[in-house]
Design a protein around this motif. Structure first.
Motif, PDB file in Angstrom:
ATOM      1  N   ASP A 166      -1.447  -3.299  -8.789  1.00  0.00           N
ATOM      2  CA  ASP A 166      -0.410  -4.369  -9.275  1.00  0.00           C
ATOM      3  C   ASP A 166       0.883  -3.899  -8.301  1.00  0.00           C
ATOM      4  O   ASP A 166       1.554  -4.972  -7.740  1.00  0.00           O
ATOM      5  N   HIS A 167       1.302  -2.804  -8.605  1.00  0.00           N
ATOM      6  CA  HIS A 167       2.720  -2.327  -8.297  1.00  0.00           C
ATOM      7  C   HIS A 167       2.844  -2.332  -6.533  1.00  0.00           C
ATOM      8  O   HIS A 167       3.602  -3.041  -5.992  1.00  0.00           O
ATOM      9  N   ALA A 168       1.704  -1.874  -5.829  1.00  0.00           N
ATOM     10  CA  ALA A 168       1.575  -1.947  -4.613  1.00  0.00           C
ATOM     11  C   ALA A 168       1.441  -3.325  -3.958  1.00  0.00           C
ATOM     12  O   ALA A 168       2.189  -3.648  -2.839  1.00  0.00           O
ATOM     13  N   GLY A 169       0.864  -4.225  -4.879  1.00  0.00           N
ATOM     14  CA  GLY A 169       0.626  -5.520  -4.141  1.00  0.00           C
ATOM     15  C   GLY A 169       1.894  -6.261  -4.303  1.00  0.00           C
ATOM     16  O   GLY A 169       2.442  -6.938  -3.309  1.00  0.00           O
ATOM     17  N   ARG A 170       2.828  -5.952  -5.341  1.00  0.00           N
ATOM     18  CA  ARG A 170       4.167  -6.551  -5.496  1.00  0.00           C
ATOM     19  C   ARG A 170       5.027  -6.271  -4.258  1.00  0.00           C
ATOM     20  O   ARG A 170       5.968  -6.778  -4.071  1.00  0.00           O
ATOM     21  N   GLU A 171       4.869  -5.023  -3.886  1.00  0.00           N
ATOM     22  CA  GLU A 171       5.649  -4.516  -2.692  1.00  0.00           C
ATOM     23  C   GLU A 171       5.627  -5.230  -1.558  1.00  0.00           C
ATOM     24  O   GLU A 171       6.577  -5.196  -0.693  1.00  0.00           O
ATOM     25  N   LEU A 172       4.268  -5.860  -1.500  1.00  0.00           N
ATOM     26  CA  LEU A 172       4.239  -6.235  -0.194  1.00  0.00           C
ATOM     27  C   LEU A 172       4.716  -7.844  -0.124  1.00  0.00           C
ATOM     28  O   LEU A 172       4.580  -8.364   1.056  1.00  0.00           O
ATOM     29  N   VAL A 173       4.871  -8.377  -1.270  1.00  0.00           N
ATOM     30  CA  VAL A 173       5.319 -10.122  -1.246  1.00  0.00           C
ATOM     31  C   VAL A 173       6.471 -10.033  -0.448  1.00  0.00           C
ATOM     32  O   VAL A 173       6.588 -11.042   0.558  1.00  0.00           O
ATOM     33  N   ARG A 174       7.731  -9.251  -0.572  1.00  0.00           N
ATOM     34  CA  ARG A 174       8.815  -9.834   0.233  1.00  0.00           C
ATOM     35  C   ARG A 174       8.675  -9.534   1.639  1.00  0.00           C
ATOM     36  O   ARG A 174       9.213 -10.533   2.378  1.00  0.00           O
ATOM     37  N   PRO A 175       8.014  -8.176   2.016  1.00  0.00           N
ATOM     38  CA  PRO A 175       8.067  -8.419   3.560  1.00  0.00           C
ATOM     39  C   PRO A 175       7.063  -9.379   4.082  1.00  0.00           C
ATOM     40  O   PRO A 175       7.097  -9.730   5.183  1.00  0.00           O
ATOM     41  N   ALA A 176       6.059  -9.830   3.542  1.00  0.00           N
ATOM     42  CA  ALA A 176       5.059 -11.018   3.866  1.00  0.00           C
ATOM     43  C   ALA A 176       5.988 -12.243   4.083  1.00  0.00           C
ATOM     44  O   ALA A 176       5.647 -13.006   4.797  1.00  0.00           O
ATOM     45  N   ILE A 177       6.637 -12.561   3.111  1.00  0.00           N
ATOM     46  CA  ILE A 177       7.666 -13.726   3.151  1.00  0.00           C
ATOM     47  C   ILE A 177       8.610 -13.556   4.367  1.00  0.00           C
ATOM     48  O   ILE A 177       8.776 -14.664   4.970  1.00  0.00           O
ATOM     49  N   ASP A 178       9.053 -12.508   4.331  1.00  0.00           N
ATOM     50  CA  ASP A 178      10.022 -12.397   5.520  1.00  0.00           C
ATOM     51  C   ASP A 178       9.554 -12.426   6.803  1.00  0.00           C
ATOM     52  O   ASP A 178       9.910 -13.234   7.803  1.00  0.00           O
ATOM     53  N   TRP A 179       8.235 -11.915   6.906  1.00  0.00           N
ATOM     54  CA  TRP A 179       7.720 -11.883   8.209  1.00  0.00           C
ATOM     55  C   TRP A 179       7.238 -13.598   8.380  1.00  0.00           C
ATOM     56  O   TRP A 179       7.413 -14.085   9.677  1.00  0.00           O
ATOM     57  N   LEU A 180       6.583 -13.965   7.341  1.00  0.00           N
ATOM     58  CA  LEU A 180       6.283 -15.555   7.598  1.00  0.00           C
ATOM     59  C   LEU A 180       7.401 -16.364   7.996  1.00  0.00           C
ATOM     60  O   LEU A 180       7.449 -17.234   8.743  1.00  0.00           O
ATOM     61  N   ALA A 233      -5.015   1.238   2.855  1.00  0.00           N
ATOM     62  CA  ALA A 233      -4.334   0.013   3.698  1.00  0.00           C
ATOM     63  C   ALA A 233      -4.699  -1.522   2.887  1.00  0.00           C
ATOM     64  O   ALA A 233      -5.703  -1.665   2.431  1.00  0.00           O
ATOM     65  N   PRO A 234      -3.513  -2.204   2.825  1.00  0.00           N
ATOM     66  CA  PRO A 234      -3.670  -3.472   2.471  1.00  0.00           C
ATOM     67  C   PRO A 234      -4.812  -4.290   3.262  1.00  0.00           C
ATOM     68  O   PRO A 234      -4.584  -4.398   4.448  1.00  0.00           O
ATOM     69  N   GLU A 235      -5.380  -5.221   2.588  1.00  0.00           N
ATOM     70  CA  GLU A 235      -6.212  -6.141   3.225  1.00  0.00           C
ATOM     71  C   GLU A 235      -5.289  -7.479   3.322  1.00  0.00           C
ATOM     72  O   GLU A 235      -4.818  -7.632   2.446  1.00  0.00           O
ATOM     73  N   ALA A 236      -5.646  -8.217   4.354  1.00  0.00           N
ATOM     74  CA  ALA A 236      -4.916  -9.509   4.453  1.00  0.00           C
ATOM     75  C   ALA A 236      -5.733 -10.457   5.179  1.00  0.00           C
ATOM     76  O   ALA A 236      -6.571 -10.065   6.068  1.00  0.00           O
ATOM     77  N   ALA A 237      -5.513 -12.008   5.059  1.00  0.00           N
ATOM     78  CA  ALA A 237      -6.244 -12.909   5.605  1.00  0.00           C
ATOM     79  C   ALA A 237      -5.209 -14.122   5.742  1.00  0.00           C
ATOM     80  O   ALA A 237      -4.184 -14.281   4.879  1.00  0.00           O
ATOM     81  N   ILE A 238      -5.181 -15.088   6.884  1.00  0.00           N
ATOM     82  CA  ILE A 238      -4.311 -16.230   6.942  1.00  0.00           C
ATOM     83  C   ILE A 238      -5.332 -17.563   6.840  1.00  0.00           C
ATOM     84  O   ILE A 238      -5.947 -17.538   7.587  1.00  0.00           O
ATOM     85  N   LEU A 239      -5.017 -18.369   5.860  1.00  0.00           N
ATOM     86  CA  LEU A 239      -5.480 -19.649   6.019  1.00  0.00           C
ATOM     87  C   LEU A 239      -4.415 -20.732   6.489  1.00  0.00           C
ATOM     88  O   LEU A 239      -3.405 -20.755   6.052  1.00  0.00           O
ATOM     89  N   GLN A 257       4.167  -4.824   9.223  1.00  0.00           N
ATOM     90  CA  GLN A 257       5.475  -4.968   8.603  1.00  0.00           C
ATOM     91  C   GLN A 257       5.535  -4.035   7.116  1.00  0.00           C
ATOM     92  O   GLN A 257       6.346  -3.876   6.650  1.00  0.00           O
ATOM     93  N   TRP A 258       4.360  -3.712   6.745  1.00  0.00           N
ATOM     94  CA  TRP A 258       4.143  -3.248   5.610  1.00  0.00           C
ATOM     95  C   TRP A 258       4.167  -1.780   5.594  1.00  0.00           C
ATOM     96  O   TRP A 258       3.923  -0.803   6.483  1.00  0.00           O
ATOM     97  N   PRO A 259       4.587  -0.750   4.363  1.00  0.00           N
ATOM     98  CA  PRO A 259       4.632   0.604   4.407  1.00  0.00           C
ATOM     99  C   PRO A 259       3.474   1.151   4.953  1.00  0.00           C
ATOM    100  O   PRO A 259       2.160   0.555   4.384  1.00  0.00           O
ATOM    101  N   GLN A 260       3.269   2.127   5.721  1.00  0.00           N
ATOM    102  CA  GLN A 260       2.212   2.865   6.161  1.00  0.00           C
ATOM    103  C   GLN A 260       1.328   3.604   5.287  1.00  0.00           C
ATOM    104  O   GLN A 260       1.857   4.283   4.506  1.00  0.00           O
ATOM    105  N   ARG A 261       0.014   3.373   5.061  1.00  0.00           N
ATOM    106  CA  ARG A 261      -0.777   4.102   4.064  1.00  0.00           C
ATOM    107  C   ARG A 261      -1.923   4.444   4.460  1.00  0.00           C
ATOM    108  O   ARG A 261      -2.373   4.238   5.745  1.00  0.00           O
TER     109      ARG A 261
END
Length: 443
Positions: free
Chosen positions: A68-82, A47-53, A38-42
């Motif tokens: 920091d800027h790249a991290g904030r860009e990932l928040v909304r796509p992550a919430i929409d995906w969840l 590429a972003p790292e991710a883990a689910i607990l 779901q995240w922009p291709q890099r």
């Protein structure tokens, strides 16, 4: 490098909402790959790292991005995906979620690992669940250096908290809380018949606690009979098929269920028939699963005492002063861990700059060596060539600092002079900041 933690837990979302977002261990790798898609291709290295607990108390996403800027860009796509995983709108999920960044994300991870953010203070099962999250991310290929460090430091902090404080001594696990609650319902647990549904870690823990009270009979129902038989044999319990559960439910006074089923496996009708066969003798039921194993409507029946993981918090009681002292000690250990991890992150953030400086220095060195070789090849004096080489390299290295010093004024000039002194005069006792060059001085 930016580190984020976002999710929902027992303090922000009710059980039925949390149940929508439960991920069994085998679903973690494909879920992580779907999330990262779901995240922009890099580029792979960026590429972003991710883990689910995912536990009965929480579902959390841990993310590390390049900045920091790249991290904030990932928040909304992550919430929409969840939100899509739970079948609700992203806006509605926001009401139940939290987003933490940097030091606060690290602090949260350390508190979770140490059992300070658990429904039951100090419960030890969370460490195994966090290790499951690491294994899932590693299998999915989304566990990078930053999240690896975050989780390994979480485990280290948790180990120190448990060995250096009395958090563990004042905790009551879900398993122990279940037995304590049963002892309040039944006068003598030795006269009860207990049924366990499932064969996972939680059922094993509950069965261990119940076995210590020597109930009259224990049985274990599991979808896979062979696995159920292995666990049942440890406690001298009878193994039964899950398909036979409705016909035999009436035989048991206590039913504790915790499976990975996505749908309830004990329905209202089955419990009503069991009560009729028991001639209204009460039944004690505990649903430790998220999502639920037992239909919530069962709680409305007379002679049924149904409890969920959220209900068990009221069973847990610890000594106030000792509990607070242990928490304060644990928080101090966590603070030190956060400081250490933040320092590591800061150092890691300097890596690209260090690489760029080394690359620039190599370019200067190669250019000056090439020039010196040409001079030597045409017969120039060796000493003169070496002198020119050293002078040229020195000028290149000093040029940027001297240019900044010349261009700065006032307080900026004072600060620049201090930095230049620290960088180039580390062995000198002179303080150029206190003896700045005047307008007529030559730099």
């Amino acid at each position: 490098m930016s580190v984020l933690a976002l999710g929902l837990n027992h303090t922000t979302a009710p059980l039925d909402v949390r149940g929508r977002f439960a991920f069994p261990p085998e679903q973690l790798p494909p879920a992580l790959r779907a999330l990262c898609a779901q995240w922009p291709q890099r580029q792979p290295r960026h590429a972003p790292e991710a883990a689910i607990l995912s536990t009965c108390n929480r579902t959390e996403l841990y993310v590390a991005a390049g900045n920091d800027h790249a991290g904030r860009e990932l928040v909304r796509p992550a919430i929409d995906w969840l939100a899509a995983q739970g079948g609700i709108e992203g806006g509605k999920l926001l009401a139940h979620t939290y987003v933490l960044e940097g030091r606060e994300a690290a602090r949260h991870a350390f508190r979770v690992a140490s059992g300070l953010d658990s429904m039951v203070l100090g419960e030890p099962q969370i460490l195994g669940q966090m290790k499951e999250a690491v294994r899932g991310a590693n299998e999915a290929g989304t566990l990078g250096t930053t999240l690896h460090q975050l989780f390994q430091r979480s485990f280290s902090v948790a180990k120190e908290v448990r060995s250096s404080t009395e958090i563990g001594a004042h905790s009551i696990s879900m398993a122990a809380a279940t037995v304590r609650l049963a002892s309040q319902i039944f006068e003598d647990l030795q006269q009860t018949k207990v049924l366990f549904v499932g064969a996972g870690e939680m059922i094993e823990l509950v069965a261990t606690h119940f076995a210590a009270r020597q109930p009259r009979q224990m049985a274990l129902a599991n979808r896979t009979l062979e696995r159920g038989e292995r666990l049942a044999s440890r406690f001298g319990a009878q193994a039964i098929r899950l398909a036979d559960l409705p016909a035999r439910l009436h035989e048991f006074d206590a039913v504790i269920s915790c499976t990975a089923s996505t749908l309830p496996i004990i329905g209202l009708g089955a419990v009503e028939r069991a009560l009729k066969a028991r001639r209204r003798r009460p039944m004690f039921m505990v649903d430790l699963a998220v999502p639920r194993d037992i239909e919530p409507e069962v709680a409305r029946l007379s002679d049924i005492y149904l409890y969920t993981v959220d209900d068990l918090t009221q069973v847990v009681q610890t000594a106030g002063e000792k509990r607070q002292a242990a928490v304060a000690q644990a928080e101090a250990i966590i603070d030190a861990g956060v400081q250490s991890f933040s320092h590591w992150l800061d150092q890691r953030a300097s890596v690209p700059l260090i690489q760029a400086l080394n690359s620039q220095a190599d370019e200067w060195r190669a250019a000056e060596l090439a020039r010196a070789r040409k001079l030597l090849a045409r017969g120039d004096d060796v000493d003169a060539v070496m002198e020119a080489l050293s002078r040229a390299l020195t000028q290149k290295m000093m040029h940027g600092a001297l240019a900044e010093l010349r261009a700065s004024e006032g307080e900026t000039r004072h600060a620049t002079a201090e930095w230049v002194s620290r960088l180039f005069l580390r062995q000198s006792t002179r303080n150029l900041a206190a003896d700045e060059p005047g307008p007529g001085d030559k730099l």
